[in-house]
Design an enzyme around this catalytic site. Structure first.
Site, PDB file in Angstrom:
ATOM      1  N   SER A   1      34.737 -27.985  42.230  1.00 44.33           N
ATOM      2  CA  SER A   1      33.686 -29.066  41.801  1.00 44.33           C
ATOM      3  C   SER A   1      33.842 -28.682  40.136  1.00 44.33           C
ATOM      4  CB  SER A   1      32.673 -27.382  42.263  1.00 44.33           C
ATOM      5  OG  SER A   1      32.453 -26.794  41.099  1.00 44.33           O
ATOM      6  N   LYS A   2      32.482 -29.445  40.033  1.00 47.08           N
ATOM      7  CA  LYS A   2      31.995 -29.583  38.535  1.00 47.08           C
ATOM      8  C   LYS A   2      32.564 -28.471  36.989  1.00 47.08           C
ATOM      9  CE  LYS A   2      30.249 -34.065  38.980  1.00 47.08           C
ATOM     10  NZ  LYS A   2      28.772 -34.423  39.007  1.00 47.08           N
TER      11      LYS A   2
END
Ligand code: GLU
Length: 466
Positions: A239-240
């Protein structure tokens, strides 16, 4: 064997994610290496979440990576009539039914199941309903009776079985009349002749439902290959938090598409202990046999390492073209002054990204060098006047700014001043570059050329001790 037909089927609800790009790449490589066909299908049946902006972003990213499709892009939103017809077919054959249960009723059923410790699933209230009330309804696919499990042999994961008690009557059409993912994906894959479905293993749970739908609709079932997820260093789903996950953000950060392709293919696939693969290599070497069963871990340092490899070994002219937007972004005017390709050649060794290269290129193109404070204090002092004046004279007399004459000129300067190479080169470097990290001094002189180099030395003399 019939011709291989694979597809990449992104939902246009955001940018192209690293994981999606890898799925696209595996499909592309397999199709291209086996003379097959690679179809691009935009899965935009979720009208509320799909945007044209996202379609464009996905197409741009695919183009940047060089993953051009043989057929498509095809849009599911163009095919609603077909899906309607198939819903009707299942209704007519008694394989699907209208369900009038309201959201509140379903919530209540779910609550009750939870309280009683049962797995929440649709209880079949409307399964055998004969009336047609004038009320909103969804259409559900009737889980076939009398079967306990569905099994398939995944090309990557091996045999996988699902107990039917885990499944329930799947919604295939929403109350607004739009069809759902599991239903349309089956119709499209079948109608488009897809015989191998390569996708992320987050879709494994959907596969038994889809197989039952293939059967119900009378289609032949394709093979499946579910590619393991990509995880962050902490083994959580990428994820980010782990860094950029959008393909195009890597472009903006100055990565080359071939570096990203090379990186992505190794996230889940290996070929001995080789690390560097050009597209041409991959088309020869890629197969599903060497795709691992376990998740790949995203490693930004390795991607950066690959990028510097491709920058080092890349064609300077092409890199110069790719660099231009980054120079424009920094307000660097590269249309006059040193030759951009020469600048790039000097920077290839020392730039891990095009962003770094643009920063390194800046001093070549400025009108006035601006000095790094520390470097200036150290090297631009009045006692250097003699050295700079001599350099101005000797370099002014140097016939050609190429390696050998420059070396000879340096030797003369070193002899007259009795200074070691570094004591000549360091102040000169500050005069020419302002103190920025830069390629070797001869290279800087050569690329700047005589006129600009002499100008900069004169500028330095004026700045001494100021
Ligand atoms: N549209 C789905 C997604 O983006 C892919 C479905 C599939 O590959 O079957 O996750």
């Amino acid at each position: 064997m019939s011709e291989l037909r694979v597809r990449f089927a992104p939902s246009p609800t955001g940018y192209l994610h690293i994981g999606g790009a890898r799925t696209a790449l595996f499909n592309y490589l397999l199709a291209k290496s086996q003379n097959g066909t690679y179809v691009l299908r935009i899965e935009d049946t979720d009208v509320a979440r799909s945007t044209q902006e996202s379609v464009d972003a996905i197409l741009d990213a695919m183009e940047w990576l060089g993953l051009s499709c043989d057929e498509g892009p095809l849009y599911q939103s163009d095919r609603f009539d077909l899906y309607k017809q198939k819903v009707q077919q299942l209704l007519d054959e008694g394989k699907a039914y209208r369900c009038y249960c309201t959201a509140d009723e379903l919530d209540a059923k779910r609550e009750r199941a939870k309280e009683e410790g049962r797995k929440p699933k649709y209880d079949g209230t409307c399964r055998n309903r004969m009336d047609h009330p004038d009320a909103p309804y969804v259409v559900r696919f009737k889980l076939p009776d009398g079967r306990e499990e569905t099994t398939f042999v995944d090309r990557i994961k091996g045999a996988i079985s699902f107990r039917h008690e885990e499944l329930d009557d799947l919604i295939i059409q929403r109350t607004d009349g739009t069809p759902t993912y599991n239903f349309v994906v089956v119709i499209d894959d079948a109608e488009m002749g897809i015989n191998l479905v390569i996708r992320g293993d987050d879709h494994i749970n959907n596969t038994p439902r889809q197989i039952l739908l293939y059967e119900a609709l009378g289609y032949s079932i394709p093979e499946f290959a579910h590619v393991p997820m990509i995880l962050g260093a902490d083994k959580k789903r990428l994820s980010k938090r782990h860094g950029a996950t959008s393909v195009m953000v890597y472009k903006d950060m100055g990565y080359l598409p071939e570096a990203l392709v090379n990186y992505l293919v190794r996230l889940g696939w290996s070929f001995g202990d080789e690390e560097i693969f050009s597209m041409a290599d991959l088309l020869k070497k890629f197969s599903l046999d060497n795709v691992g069963r376990s998740a790949g871990v995203f490693n930004p340092e390795k991607l950066l390492w690959l990028n510097s490899h491709y920058i080092k070994s890349g064609d300077s002219q092409r890199l110069a073209e790719l660099l231009k937007p980054f120079l424009v972004e920094k307000g660097i005017n590269f249309t006059s002054g040193p030759d951009l390709i020469d600048v790039v050649k000097g920077l290839q060794e020392r730039s891990a990204t095009l962003v770094e290269m643009a920063a390194g290129a800046e001093f070549y193109f400025v009108d006035q060098v601006s000095y790094d404070e520390k470097a200036k204090k150290k090297f631009l002092q009045p006692e250097q006047k003699e050295l700079f004046t001599l350099l101005l004279k000797k370099l002014g007399a140097c016939t050609s700014f190429t390696e050998e004459p420059l070396e000879a000129t340096f030797a003369e300067v070193m002899e007259v001043t009795e200074l070691k190479f570094g004591k000549v080169a360091q102040p000169l470097r500050v005069a020419l570059t302002g103190g920025a990290p830069s390629p070797g001094i001869y290279d800087v002189l050569r690329v700047l050329g005589k006129e600009i180099s002499l100008q900069r030395i004169s500028q330095a003399i004026k700045a001494l001790g100021a």
